[in-house]
Design a protein around this motif. Structure first.
Motif, PDB file in Angstrom:
ATOM      1  N   ASN A 275      35.972  55.736 -36.482  1.00  0.00           N
ATOM      2  CA  ASN A 275      34.810  55.036 -37.018  1.00  0.00           C
ATOM      3  C   ASN A 275      33.734  56.055 -37.376  1.00  0.00           C
ATOM      4  O   ASN A 275      33.192  56.733 -36.496  1.00  0.00           O
ATOM      5  CB  ASN A 275      34.276  54.027 -36.004  1.00  0.00           C
ATOM      6  CG  ASN A 275      33.200  53.129 -36.583  1.00  0.00           C
ATOM      7  OD1 ASN A 275      32.528  53.471 -37.544  1.00  0.00           O
ATOM      8  ND2 ASN A 275      33.041  51.950 -35.996  1.00  0.00           N
ATOM      9  N   GLU A 277      30.951  55.188 -38.872  1.00  0.00           N
ATOM     10  CA  GLU A 277      29.709  54.416 -38.885  1.00  0.00           C
ATOM     11  C   GLU A 277      29.025  54.491 -40.253  1.00  0.00           C
ATOM     12  O   GLU A 277      29.592  54.067 -41.232  1.00  0.00           O
ATOM     13  CB  GLU A 277      28.810  54.872 -37.734  1.00  0.00           C
ATOM     14  CG  GLU A 277      29.464  54.634 -36.370  1.00  0.00           C
ATOM     15  CD  GLU A 277      28.616  55.100 -35.210  1.00  0.00           C
ATOM     16  OE1 GLU A 277      27.636  55.837 -35.441  1.00  0.00           O
ATOM     17  OE2 GLU A 277      28.955  54.723 -34.064  1.00  0.00           O
ATOM     18  N   GLN A 278      27.823  55.065 -40.352  1.00  0.00           N
ATOM     19  CA  GLN A 278      27.082  55.071 -41.620  1.00  0.00           C
ATOM     20  C   GLN A 278      27.296  56.348 -42.437  1.00  0.00           C
ATOM     21  O   GLN A 278      26.682  56.505 -43.504  1.00  0.00           O
ATOM     22  CB  GLN A 278      25.584  54.902 -41.345  1.00  0.00           C
ATOM     23  CG  GLN A 278      25.238  53.590 -40.646  1.00  0.00           C
ATOM     24  CD  GLN A 278      25.749  52.381 -41.415  1.00  0.00           C
ATOM     25  OE1 GLN A 278      25.478  52.249 -42.607  1.00  0.00           O
ATOM     26  NE2 GLN A 278      26.482  51.504 -40.737  1.00  0.00           N
ATOM     27  N   TYR A 292      35.847  51.370 -46.126  1.00  0.00           N
ATOM     28  CA  TYR A 292      34.534  50.788 -45.877  1.00  0.00           C
ATOM     29  C   TYR A 292      34.721  49.305 -45.600  1.00  0.00           C
ATOM     30  O   TYR A 292      35.274  48.566 -46.428  1.00  0.00           O
ATOM     31  CB  TYR A 292      33.604  50.988 -47.069  1.00  0.00           C
ATOM     32  CG  TYR A 292      32.210  50.462 -46.822  1.00  0.00           C
ATOM     33  CD1 TYR A 292      31.376  51.068 -45.875  1.00  0.00           C
ATOM     34  CD2 TYR A 292      31.717  49.351 -47.514  1.00  0.00           C
ATOM     35  CE1 TYR A 292      30.097  50.587 -45.634  1.00  0.00           C
ATOM     36  CE2 TYR A 292      30.443  48.865 -47.287  1.00  0.00           C
ATOM     37  CZ  TYR A 292      29.639  49.491 -46.332  1.00  0.00           C
ATOM     38  OH  TYR A 292      28.361  49.005 -46.082  1.00  0.00           O
ATOM     39  N   GLU A 296      30.543  49.612 -42.284  1.00  0.00           N
ATOM     40  CA  GLU A 296      30.849  50.893 -41.650  1.00  0.00           C
ATOM     41  C   GLU A 296      31.989  51.598 -42.393  1.00  0.00           C
ATOM     42  O   GLU A 296      32.885  50.964 -42.954  1.00  0.00           O
ATOM     43  CB  GLU A 296      31.235  50.700 -40.183  1.00  0.00           C
ATOM     44  CG  GLU A 296      30.098  50.167 -39.322  1.00  0.00           C
ATOM     45  CD  GLU A 296      30.522  50.010 -37.861  1.00  0.00           C
ATOM     46  OE1 GLU A 296      29.741  50.423 -36.978  1.00  0.00           O
ATOM     47  OE2 GLU A 296      31.633  49.490 -37.620  1.00  0.00           O
ATOM     48  N   TYR A 298      35.234  54.304 -42.236  1.00  0.00           N
ATOM     49  CA  TYR A 298      36.288  54.744 -41.324  1.00  0.00           C
ATOM     50  C   TYR A 298      37.121  55.826 -42.009  1.00  0.00           C
ATOM     51  O   TYR A 298      37.279  55.815 -43.242  1.00  0.00           O
ATOM     52  CB  TYR A 298      37.222  53.583 -40.964  1.00  0.00           C
ATOM     53  CG  TYR A 298      36.582  52.452 -40.203  1.00  0.00           C
ATOM     54  CD1 TYR A 298      36.723  52.349 -38.812  1.00  0.00           C
ATOM     55  CD2 TYR A 298      35.846  51.472 -40.861  1.00  0.00           C
ATOM     56  CE1 TYR A 298      36.148  51.299 -38.114  1.00  0.00           C
ATOM     57  CE2 TYR A 298      35.265  50.420 -40.172  1.00  0.00           C
ATOM     58  CZ  TYR A 298      35.416  50.338 -38.794  1.00  0.00           C
ATOM     59  OH  TYR A 298      34.843  49.295 -38.098  1.00  0.00           O
TER      60      TYR A 298
END
Length: 405
Positions: A275, A277-278, A292, A296, A298
């Motif tokens: 992950n 995240e941003q 996406y 988030e 990946y």
């Protein structure tokens, strides 16, 4: 032995070339297209879309006849004019990040049929038929087939030397690209270039599979007419190290009934998942995929990279299709399924994020760009890429050089 021959091109008048030439018709948004057609009477878009003024809804045959008439109008008005003698051209496209150089000439239908000009993409027969009819009615083409050849030091040296001579055209576009065209009319230069390409051997279509297939179909239909121009099609030949290959990223409308957690669990059977995240994350190497989902990013990395029987099996676009799109998301037809769409890799990754965040699509996949060696290996083994696997630059300007049939 690849043939390349000079031809009697049709060119814009020198004072109007920057006004005449345009990007490919389908690259314009509706607003951009309207602005060009409303305020630039010299744009080649008027030839390609001659029914614009009356907003006519017309059949293809009538449309093609209008294109042919508008093309004749441009010639009658001396916006376009025929070259007196057959020539080749050297063409340079200079963008912010890259310079593309290549030779414009006519290449042989026979070489195409004999697989000297090699293919790696499948074509849709209805599109081939439609463009064949377009060529038959209009009798011209202004979008060359992009063909790559193996890097050659002598050719590169000649190109650099030729660029030091006076050009035929030099102009810039609103996309901040500089375009320069040199005419190659000297018989000795033409003969030398022809000999070089004969020695090079096989060349590869990078972009323009439908255009070349349509040219072949038109040749088969009209070859008894005695028109020798049917024996060839216009091509832009460029060294393979000089092309820029982008990926085509995939966006999907739904998870095919899976929950987010269930979908990720299915993926984890085949991929190592992190992950991000941003973080705006894209794949860094082959066998990596970006994803996406639900706000988030990946990273996905294929666990088993040894179980491939062909170069097609090991292609990232094929891997994504066989392991994710088809079995998990239920997408079997990559061309026609309305649940999938494509975004070329020359657009920012934020485009994918924005499109999905708007809610029409639920998930996006980012791929690592295909290498030229993979494209060549596919062509050499008569294998076909999945649809929308590559977005390749450079892109040619419509109306810059016209090949008449």
């Amino acid at each position: 032995m690849a043939q390349i021959i000079p031809f009697k091109a049709v060119l814009p008048s020198r004072d109007k070339v920057s006004l005449v030439t345009s990007r490919s018709y389908d690259e314009y948004s509706a607003a951009e297209l309207a602005a060009q057609l409303d305020f630039n009477p010299f744009s080649f878009l008027h030839v390609l879309n001659p029914a614009y003024v009356n907003q006519q809804k017309i059949g293809l045959e009538k449309r093609f006849k209008l294109v042919a008439q508008k093309y004749k109008d441009f010639k009658n008005e001396e916006v376009l004019a025929n070259e007196e003698n057959p020539v080749l051209f050297l063409y340079e496209i200079q963008s912010k990040n890259q310079v593309f150089n290549g030779i414009i000439g006519a290449t042989s239908i026979a070489d195409y049929q004999n697989n000297v000009i090699k293919k790696h993409e499948d074509t849709l027969q209805y599109r081939v038929e439609i463009f064949k009819d377009y060529l038959h009615q209009t009798r011209f083409n202004t979008e060359p087939v992009l063909i790559t050849y193996p890097d050659d030091a002598d050719l590169e040296s000649w190109i650099q030397k030729k660029k030091g001579t006076d050009s035929l055209y030099e102009f810039s576009t609103k996309k901040k690209e500089k375009h320069t065209l040199w005419k190659i009319s000297d018989a000795d230069e033409i003969h030398w270039l022809q000999q070089k390409f004969e020695k090079i051997g096989d060349v590869y279509i990078a972009d323009g599979h439908h255009r070349s297939a349509s040219a072949e179909l038109l040749y088969e239909q009209d070859k008894t007419s005695g028109n020798k121009n049917l024996d060839y099609f216009m091509s832009f030949l460029i060294a393979e190290s000089n092309v820029k290959i982008y990926e085509y990223n995939r966006i999907i409308r739904d998870l095919n009934g899976h929950s987010k957690e269930g979908f990720i669990q299915e993926l984890s059977k085949l991929f190592w998942i992190k992950n991000k995240e941003q973080e705006l994350w894209k794949p860094l190497k082959k066998f990596q995929f970006g994803m996406y989902l639900d706000g988030e990013f990946y990273s996905l990395e294929l666990k088993d990279t040894n179980d491939f029987k062909t170069v097609l099996d090991s292609l990232d676009a094929q891997i994504l299709y066989e392991k994710v799109l088809l079995p998990i998301l239920g997408i079997s037809d990559l061309r026609n399924d309305e649940r999938i769409d494509y975004i070329p890799g020359n657009q920012s990754i934020t485009t994918i994020k924005e499109v999905i965040d708007e809610g029409e699509f639920e998930i996006g996949f980012m791929l690592f760009p295909t290498e030229i060696s993979e494209i060549k290996a596919l062509a050499d083994n008569d294998l076909i890429m999945p649809p929308k696997s590559t977005y390749i630059e450079p892109k040619f300007r419509s109306g810059l050089v016209v090949y008449e049939i």
